[in-house]
Structures are given as structure tokens and as C-alpha cells.
Scaffold this active site. Structure first.
Site, PDB file in Angstrom:
ATOM      1  N   GLY A   1       8.912 -24.400   5.826  1.00  0.00           N
ATOM      2  CA  GLY A   1       8.190 -23.691   6.890  1.00  0.00           C
ATOM      3  C   GLY A   1       8.981 -23.536   8.167  1.00  0.00           C
ATOM      4  O   GLY A   1       8.457 -23.084   9.181  1.00  0.00           O
TER       5      GLY A   1
ATOM      6  N   ASN B   1      -1.501 -13.284   3.330  1.00  0.00           N
ATOM      7  CA  ASN B   1      -1.753 -14.485   2.521  1.00  0.00           C
ATOM      8  C   ASN B   1      -2.439 -15.572   3.342  1.00  0.00           C
ATOM      9  O   ASN B   1      -3.479 -16.107   2.946  1.00  0.00           O
ATOM     10  CB  ASN B   1      -0.423 -15.059   2.002  1.00  0.00           C
ATOM     11  CG  ASN B   1      -0.100 -14.568   0.618  1.00  0.00           C
ATOM     12  OD1 ASN B   1      -0.712 -13.623   0.129  1.00  0.00           O
ATOM     13  ND2 ASN B   1       0.876 -15.188  -0.018  1.00  0.00           N
TER      14      ASN B   1
ATOM     15  N   ASN C   1       9.200  -7.211  10.465  1.00  0.00           N
ATOM     16  CA  ASN C   1       7.878  -7.545   9.908  1.00  0.00           C
ATOM     17  C   ASN C   1       6.727  -7.054  10.783  1.00  0.00           C
ATOM     18  O   ASN C   1       6.646  -7.402  11.958  1.00  0.00           O
ATOM     19  CB  ASN C   1       7.737  -9.064   9.748  1.00  0.00           C
ATOM     20  CG  ASN C   1       8.744  -9.630   8.770  1.00  0.00           C
ATOM     21  OD1 ASN C   1       9.946  -9.515   8.986  1.00  0.00           O
ATOM     22  ND2 ASN C   1       8.273 -10.218   7.706  1.00  0.00           N
TER      23      ASN C   1
ATOM     24  N   TYR D   1      15.414  -3.579  -3.149  1.00  0.00           N
ATOM     25  CA  TYR D   1      14.821  -3.097  -1.894  1.00  0.00           C
ATOM     26  C   TYR D   1      15.894  -2.963  -0.818  1.00  0.00           C
ATOM     27  O   TYR D   1      16.070  -1.897  -0.221  1.00  0.00           O
ATOM     28  CB  TYR D   1      13.731  -4.076  -1.460  1.00  0.00           C
ATOM     29  CG  TYR D   1      12.971  -3.669  -0.211  1.00  0.00           C
ATOM     30  CD1 TYR D   1      12.017  -2.664  -0.240  1.00  0.00           C
ATOM     31  CD2 TYR D   1      13.197  -4.327   1.005  1.00  0.00           C
ATOM     32  CE1 TYR D   1      11.318  -2.301   0.904  1.00  0.00           C
ATOM     33  CE2 TYR D   1      12.502  -3.980   2.148  1.00  0.00           C
ATOM     34  CZ  TYR D   1      11.553  -2.967   2.089  1.00  0.00           C
ATOM     35  OH  TYR D   1      10.864  -2.625   3.232  1.00  0.00           O
ATOM     36  N   ASP D   2      16.651  -4.045  -0.590  1.00  0.00           N
ATOM     37  CA  ASP D   2      17.624  -4.066   0.510  1.00  0.00           C
ATOM     38  C   ASP D   2      18.702  -2.997   0.313  1.00  0.00           C
ATOM     39  O   ASP D   2      19.003  -2.226   1.218  1.00  0.00           O
ATOM     40  CB  ASP D   2      18.319  -5.440   0.598  1.00  0.00           C
ATOM     41  CG  ASP D   2      17.344  -6.593   0.813  1.00  0.00           C
ATOM     42  OD1 ASP D   2      16.123  -6.360   0.771  1.00  0.00           O
ATOM     43  OD2 ASP D   2      17.804  -7.730   1.012  1.00  0.00           O
TER      44      ASP D   2
ATOM     45  N   ASP E   1      15.606 -15.867   0.361  1.00  0.00           N
ATOM     46  CA  ASP E   1      14.657 -15.704   1.469  1.00  0.00           C
ATOM     47  C   ASP E   1      15.414 -15.887   2.797  1.00  0.00           C
ATOM     48  O   ASP E   1      15.991 -16.957   3.035  1.00  0.00           O
ATOM     49  CB  ASP E   1      13.573 -16.790   1.321  1.00  0.00           C
ATOM     50  CG  ASP E   1      12.309 -16.470   2.077  1.00  0.00           C
ATOM     51  OD1 ASP E   1      11.389 -15.904   1.476  1.00  0.00           O
ATOM     52  OD2 ASP E   1      12.239 -16.801   3.285  1.00  0.00           O
TER      53      ASP E   1
ATOM     54  N   ARG F   1      10.282 -15.631  11.477  1.00  0.00           N
ATOM     55  CA  ARG F   1      10.094 -14.186  11.434  1.00  0.00           C
ATOM     56  C   ARG F   1       9.535 -13.765  12.794  1.00  0.00           C
ATOM     57  O   ARG F   1       8.959 -14.584  13.530  1.00  0.00           O
ATOM     58  CB  ARG F   1       9.104 -13.758  10.345  1.00  0.00           C
ATOM     59  CG  ARG F   1       9.536 -13.982   8.911  1.00  0.00           C
ATOM     60  CD  ARG F   1      10.683 -13.101   8.490  1.00  0.00           C
ATOM     61  NE  ARG F   1      10.990 -13.229   7.065  1.00  0.00           N
ATOM     62  CZ  ARG F   1      11.794 -14.163   6.536  1.00  0.00           C
ATOM     63  NH1 ARG F   1      12.375 -15.057   7.311  1.00  0.00           N
ATOM     64  NH2 ARG F   1      12.018 -14.192   5.235  1.00  0.00           N
TER      65      ARG F   1
HETATM   66  P1  NAD Z   1       2.883  -0.136   1.714  1.00  0.00           P
HETATM   67  O1  NAD Z   1       3.266  -0.676   0.374  1.00  0.00           O
HETATM   68  O2  NAD Z   1       1.509  -0.397   2.225  1.00  0.00           O
HETATM   69  O3  NAD Z   1       3.128   1.427   1.784  1.00  0.00           O
HETATM   70  C1  NAD Z   1       4.061   2.117   1.010  1.00  0.00           C
HETATM   71  C2  NAD Z   1       3.375   3.356   0.452  1.00  0.00           C
HETATM   72  O4  NAD Z   1       4.320   4.102  -0.326  1.00  0.00           O
HETATM   73  C3  NAD Z   1       2.217   3.012  -0.483  1.00  0.00           C
HETATM   74  O5  NAD Z   1       1.088   3.751  -0.131  1.00  0.00           O
HETATM   75  C4  NAD Z   1       2.746   3.381  -1.870  1.00  0.00           C
HETATM   76  O6  NAD Z   1       1.724   3.756  -2.755  1.00  0.00           O
HETATM   77  C5  NAD Z   1       3.698   4.506  -1.528  1.00  0.00           C
HETATM   78  N1  NAD Z   1       4.751   4.698  -2.534  1.00  0.00           N
HETATM   79  C6  NAD Z   1       5.511   3.749  -3.126  1.00  0.00           C
HETATM   80  N2  NAD Z   1       6.362   4.326  -3.985  1.00  0.00           N
HETATM   81  C7  NAD Z   1       6.135   5.674  -3.915  1.00  0.00           C
HETATM   82  C8  NAD Z   1       6.681   6.797  -4.582  1.00  0.00           C
HETATM   83  N3  NAD Z   1       7.662   6.659  -5.493  1.00  0.00           N
HETATM   84  N4  NAD Z   1       6.193   8.024  -4.297  1.00  0.00           N
HETATM   85  C9  NAD Z   1       5.206   8.175  -3.383  1.00  0.00           C
HETATM   86  N5  NAD Z   1       4.635   7.144  -2.733  1.00  0.00           N
HETATM   87  C10 NAD Z   1       5.099   5.904  -3.004  1.00  0.00           C
HETATM   88  O7  NAD Z   1       3.974  -0.688   2.736  1.00  0.00           O
HETATM   89  P2  NAD Z   1       4.089  -0.500   4.320  1.00  0.00           P
HETATM   90  O8  NAD Z   1       4.131  -1.846   4.900  1.00  0.00           O
HETATM   91  O9  NAD Z   1       3.101   0.473   4.807  1.00  0.00           O
HETATM   92  O10 NAD Z   1       5.549   0.108   4.420  1.00  0.00           O
HETATM   93  C11 NAD Z   1       5.791   1.479   4.698  1.00  0.00           C
HETATM   94  C12 NAD Z   1       7.274   1.711   4.871  1.00  0.00           C
HETATM   95  O11 NAD Z   1       7.763   0.933   5.962  1.00  0.00           O
HETATM   96  C13 NAD Z   1       8.098   1.314   3.648  1.00  0.00           C
HETATM   97  O12 NAD Z   1       9.131   2.253   3.468  1.00  0.00           O
HETATM   98  C14 NAD Z   1       8.665  -0.029   4.028  1.00  0.00           C
HETATM   99  O13 NAD Z   1       9.891  -0.265   3.391  1.00  0.00           O
HETATM  100  C15 NAD Z   1       8.837   0.127   5.526  1.00  0.00           C
HETATM  101  N6  NAD Z   1       8.813  -1.186   6.197  1.00  0.00           N
HETATM  102  C16 NAD Z   1       7.653  -1.885   6.358  1.00  0.00           C
HETATM  103  C17 NAD Z   1       7.684  -3.133   6.964  1.00  0.00           C
HETATM  104  C18 NAD Z   1       6.437  -3.956   7.199  1.00  0.00           C
HETATM  105  O14 NAD Z   1       6.529  -5.065   7.705  1.00  0.00           O
HETATM  106  N7  NAD Z   1       5.254  -3.481   6.895  1.00  0.00           N
HETATM  107  C19 NAD Z   1       8.898  -3.688   7.398  1.00  0.00           C
HETATM  108  C20 NAD Z   1      10.058  -2.952   7.186  1.00  0.00           C
HETATM  109  C21 NAD Z   1      10.014  -1.698   6.594  1.00  0.00           C
HETATM  110  N1  UDP Z   2       5.869 -16.946   2.988  1.00  0.00           N
HETATM  111  C1  UDP Z   2       5.208 -18.160   2.933  1.00  0.00           C
HETATM  112  N2  UDP Z   2       4.006 -18.202   2.308  1.00  0.00           N
HETATM  113  C2  UDP Z   2       3.414 -17.110   1.741  1.00  0.00           C
HETATM  114  C3  UDP Z   2       4.093 -15.879   1.806  1.00  0.00           C
HETATM  115  C4  UDP Z   2       5.325 -15.847   2.429  1.00  0.00           C
HETATM  116  O1  UDP Z   2       5.689 -19.177   3.449  1.00  0.00           O
HETATM  117  O2  UDP Z   2       2.301 -17.243   1.196  1.00  0.00           O
HETATM  118  C5  UDP Z   2       7.160 -16.897   3.698  1.00  0.00           C
HETATM  119  C6  UDP Z   2       8.283 -16.213   2.934  1.00  0.00           C
HETATM  120  O3  UDP Z   2       8.949 -17.124   2.087  1.00  0.00           O
HETATM  121  C7  UDP Z   2       9.160 -15.717   4.070  1.00  0.00           C
HETATM  122  C8  UDP Z   2       8.172 -15.389   5.189  1.00  0.00           C
HETATM  123  O4  UDP Z   2       6.980 -16.114   4.863  1.00  0.00           O
HETATM  124  O5  UDP Z   2      10.014 -16.735   4.503  1.00  0.00           O
HETATM  125  C9  UDP Z   2       7.851 -13.913   5.323  1.00  0.00           C
HETATM  126  O6  UDP Z   2       7.500 -13.418   4.046  1.00  0.00           O
HETATM  127  P1  UDP Z   2       7.027 -11.918   3.801  1.00  0.00           P
HETATM  128  O7  UDP Z   2       6.986 -11.727   2.321  1.00  0.00           O
HETATM  129  O8  UDP Z   2       5.791 -11.642   4.567  1.00  0.00           O
HETATM  130  O9  UDP Z   2       8.168 -11.028   4.454  1.00  0.00           O
HETATM  131  P2  UDP Z   2       9.761 -10.976   4.310  1.00  0.00           P
HETATM  132  O10 UDP Z   2      10.262 -12.176   3.577  1.00  0.00           O
HETATM  133  O11 UDP Z   2      10.035  -9.714   3.561  1.00  0.00           O
HETATM  134  O12 UDP Z   2      10.230 -10.957   5.717  1.00  0.00           O
END
Ligand code: NAD
Ligand code: UDP
Ligand code: UDP
Length: 317
Positions: free
Chosen positions: A211, A194, A178, A149-150, A277, A215
Site C-alpha cells: 500500500g 474497488n 488516474n 496498453y502502454d 505495477d 497515485r
Molecule cells: P472506459 O473503459 O470507461 O471507456 C473506454 C470506452 O471505449 C468504453 O466505452 C469502451 O466500450 C470503448 N471502446 C473500447 N474499445 C473500443 C473499440 N475498439 N471501438 C469502439 N469503442 C471502444 O475508460 P475511460 O476511463 O473512460 O477511458 C477513456 C480513455 O481515456 C481511454 O482511451 C483511456 O486509455 C484514457 N485514459 C483514462 C484514464 C483514467 O484514469 N480514466 C487514465 C489515462 C488514460
Molecule cells: N490497487 C489496489 N487495490 C485494488 C485495486 C488497485 O491496491 O483493489 C492498486 C494497484 O495495484 C495500483 C493502484 O492501486 O498500484 C492503482 O490501480 P488502478 O488499477 O486503479 O490504476 P493504475 O495501476 O492503472 O494506475
């Protein structure tokens, strides 16, 4: 923001959590919206209410495959965002970010369309600079379980900037921190969904580690407003721009807040911290403030109340 109905806007990942809220705003603003999604983590239910709108269209398609449509603007959001989902098929996750970016940039290049990339705070990895500014290059493990992902998202940013340098594309990059709100997938394991689902069901609240990791949580409406503003910035402003809410909380604080808002008697249990994490994360949003004239308005408490109501309805359905 107003769009003409002749303006065709493509939202990839449009049936996901953030994408569906973005489609809502664009449809209301009058754009002709093409929502593209392969429904990997998204669901048609998220956009079902838009189907009777004449300026909305859904297409099931995978962004790793070429796409030939005629559009004016592209919001590229397609990519699973939660660790459980992006780690389930990590090779596909990298392909989605990298091949997906190449295809959408190729599409933008053919049409001279403006294109926005939904990047992420994960490009900073487990940061040694706090809060994170856009200039910080990050500390990312290239071979760990979060790397698909990253590094996929980092490579997508590289591609965006190379298409700009090489082909003079109008690009916009936002780094999303987030974000939470209604339509989060209850099974994707993110911390806010969750904890709320566990609190509503009276199940144990699972804190990973002790904990104390932090974030910063942004409510979805604030986030979408910033994305829309970013798309409308002057042509030479590319970002990357951090978007998020600088309010920083430990996971223990979040758990306690949710327990008290739900009025739940669930007990807190501690489970092992996942590998890599990040310890802490907080956006520096000075650039978003100055360039987008934007800052988040919704407090964590108000945003959580909305999200709790959504999950209550979902669990009763
Ligand atoms: P989400 O998983 O709800 O949405 C992602 C969407 O992309 C889904 O509907 C999935 O079906 C679609 N998708 C995945 N792979 C695909 C592919 N190969 N072709 C077409 N569609 C595909 O997640 P989200 O939280 O809505 O995230 C949306 C975007 O924002 C992502 O790119 C994510 O990386 C980015 N983002 C979200 C957050 C957050 O906190 N929600 C934080 C940072 C970045
Ligand atoms: N986390 C947690 N309990 C859960 C799910 C997540 O303590 O049931 C923690 C996780 O380890 C992380 C933070 O909450 O430190 C945020 O997790 P999330 O997966 O939402 O986002 P990200 O790690 O990608 O920022
Ligand atoms: N592409 C697409 N739709 C288009 C134009 C291009 O999906 O309207 C894809 C195509 O698969 C191509 C990729 O975008 O491989 C990159 O296109 P670009 O023109 O930059 O590169 P090239 O075609 O020269 O490899």
C-alpha cells in the site's frame, strides 16, 4: 467554450466513463455530437440521458474498422482503460489503440479535421523521474502484461506525430493521469471504484502490495475541462500535455480516506502486487497551467464524496 450546432464532433469511446462526461459537456455547449462506442467496457446507460437531445447521436461501431462520416473534430478515447479489461483481450487492446488511431487519423486527414488523442501516464511506465514531465521518455516493459496498453498508447502517439509531420494534421495529445468520478465501471477493478464499493458493501478493502505505492487522482470534471481547453488551443500547439491532479497519495492513505468518508467498518487486507505495477506516479502540470490556463479545482475529499454518492445510488438501484 461554445460550439455551433453546425460543428460536428465525434467522440470515440463516448459511452465510457470519461467519454460520457465529455459528451455531456459538448452537448451542453451546443455541438452536434456523434458518440461512437462498441460497448466493450462502456454502457448505453452512461449516455441514456442524452438521447432526447437533438444534437446527440449514438452509433455502435468498433474503431478498428474504417469509419466514413462527416465531422469537424475528433476526440479519440476508445480503448479499455482498466488493467482487468485491457488484459482480458490484450491483442484487441493493441489493435484498438493502433488500428483505431490509424482509422481516426485517416478520417481526420480526409476531412482536415482537428483530432485529439486521449493518451495516458502509462506511457511513462514505471518512471525513474518524479514527478513526470512531458519530456521524460518513460520506462516501459515492451513484453509484460501491461504492454498491450502502454505500448499501444505509445504507438498511437507516434502515429499522431507522424500524421502531423507527414500530412500536416492538426493534432492534440493529452496524457491523462488516474481519473475518477461518477460512472466509473464498478467491475473494472480500478482502485477508487474497488475501495468505494468494498467500503459500501462492508467487504474487505483489498490493498495490493504493502500500500505504499502512490497515485495522483484527478476528479473527472477537472479532467474534461482540460481536454476541452486542449482541443481549442492554437493550431501549432500539439502537446503532449499532462493532465492530472498533482496531489499524491499512497494506496493505504486512499483506503483510509474512503473508509472514513463512507463511515465503513470494512477491514484492510493485503494481496499480492500485480506484475509491473508502477511504484509512484505524479504529474508535473506546469505545461497545462501555462498553455491551457488550467489546474484542477476539486479536492480528493470533495471528489470522493461525489463518487461515493454515485456508487451508493448504483448499489441501491
Ligand atoms: P472506459 O473503459 O470507461 O471507456 C473506454 C470506452 O471505449 C468504453 O466505452 C469502451 O466500450 C470503448 N471502446 C473500447 N474499445 C473500443 C473499440 N475498439 N471501438 C469502439 N469503442 C471502444 O475508460 P475511460 O476511463 O473512460 O477511458 C477513456 C480513455 O481515456 C481511454 O482511451 C483511456 O486509455 C484514457 N485514459 C483514462 C484514464 C483514467 O484514469 N480514466 C487514465 C489515462 C488514460
Ligand atoms: N490497487 C489496489 N487495490 C485494488 C485495486 C488497485 O491496491 O483493489 C492498486 C494497484 O495495484 C495500483 C493502484 O492501486 O498500484 C492503482 O490501480 P488502478 O488499477 O486503479 O490504476 P493504475 O495501476 O492503472 O494506475
Ligand atoms: N479511413 C477511415 N475513414 C476515412 C478515411 C480513412 O476510416 O474517412 C481509414 C482507412 O481504413 C485507412 C486509414 O483510415 O486505412 C488510414 O487512412 P490514410 O488515408 O491515412 O491511409 P491509406 O488509406 O492511404 O492507407
Amino acid at each position: 467554450m461554445t460550439y455551433r450546432d453546425t460543428q460536428k464532433v465525434l467522440v470515440t469511446g463516448g459511452a465510457g466513463f470519461l467519454g460520457s462526461h465529455l459528451c455531456d459537456r459538448l452537448v451542453d455547449a451546443g455541438a452536434d455530437v456523434l458518440c461512437l462506442d462498441n460497448l466493450y467496457t462502456g454502457t448505453k446507460k452512461n449516455v441514456a440521458h442524452l438521447h432526447d437531445r437533438t444534437n446527440f447521436e449514438f452509433v455502435r461501431h468498433d474503431v478498428t474498422m474504417p469509419l466514413y462520416v462527416e465531422i469537424d473534430r475528433i476526440f479519440n478515447l476508445a480503448c479499455p482503460a482498466s488493467p482487468i479489461h485491457y488484459q482480458y483481450d490484450p491483442v484487441q487492446t493493441t489493435k484498438t489503440s493502433v488500428h483505431g488511431a490509424i482509422n481516426m487519423l485517416g478520417l481526420a486527414k480526409r476531412l482536415r479535421a482537428r483530432i485529439l488523442q486521449a493518451s495516458t501516464s502509462e506511457v511513462y511506465g514505471d518512471p525513474e523521474v518524479h514527478p513526470q514531465k512531458e519530456e521524460y521518455w518513460g520506462r516501459v516493459n515492451p513484453i509484460g502484461i501491461r504492454s498491450c496498453y502502454d505500448e499501444g498508447k505509445r504507438c498511437a502517439e507516434t502515429l499522431f506525430f507522424d500524421y502531423r509531420r507527414q500530412h500536416n494534421l492538426e493534432i492534440k495529445v493529452v496524457r491523462i493521469f488516474n481519473t475518477y468520478g461518477p460512472r466509473m465501471n464498478p467491475h473494472d477493478g480500478r482502485v477508487v471504484s474497488n475501495f468505494i464499493v468494498q467500503a459500501l458493501k462492508g467487504e474487505d478493502i483489498t490493498i495490493y502490495g504493502d500500500g505504499s505505492q502512490t497515485r495522483s487522482f484527478c476528479y473527472v470534471d477537472d479532467l474534461i475541462e482540460a481536454m476541452l481547453r486542449m482541443m481549442d488551443t492554437r493550431a501549432d500547439f500539439t502537446g503532449p500535455v499532462n493532465i492530472g491532479n498533482p496531489g499524491e497519495f499512497t494506496m493505504l492513505e486512499l483506503a483510509e480516506k474512503i473508509l472514513s468518508l463512507v463511515g465503513s467498518t470494512s477491514k484492510i487486507v493485503y494481496q499480492p502486487l500485480p506484475q509491473d505495477d508502477p511504484r509512484q506516479r505524479q504529474p508535473d502540470i506546469s505545461l497545462a497551467k501555462s498553455e491551457l490556463d488550467w489546474q484542477p479545482k476539486v479536492s480528493l475529499e470533495d471528489g470522493l464524496k461525489e463518487t461515493i454518492s454515485y456508487f451508493k445510488r448504483l448499489l441501491q438501484a
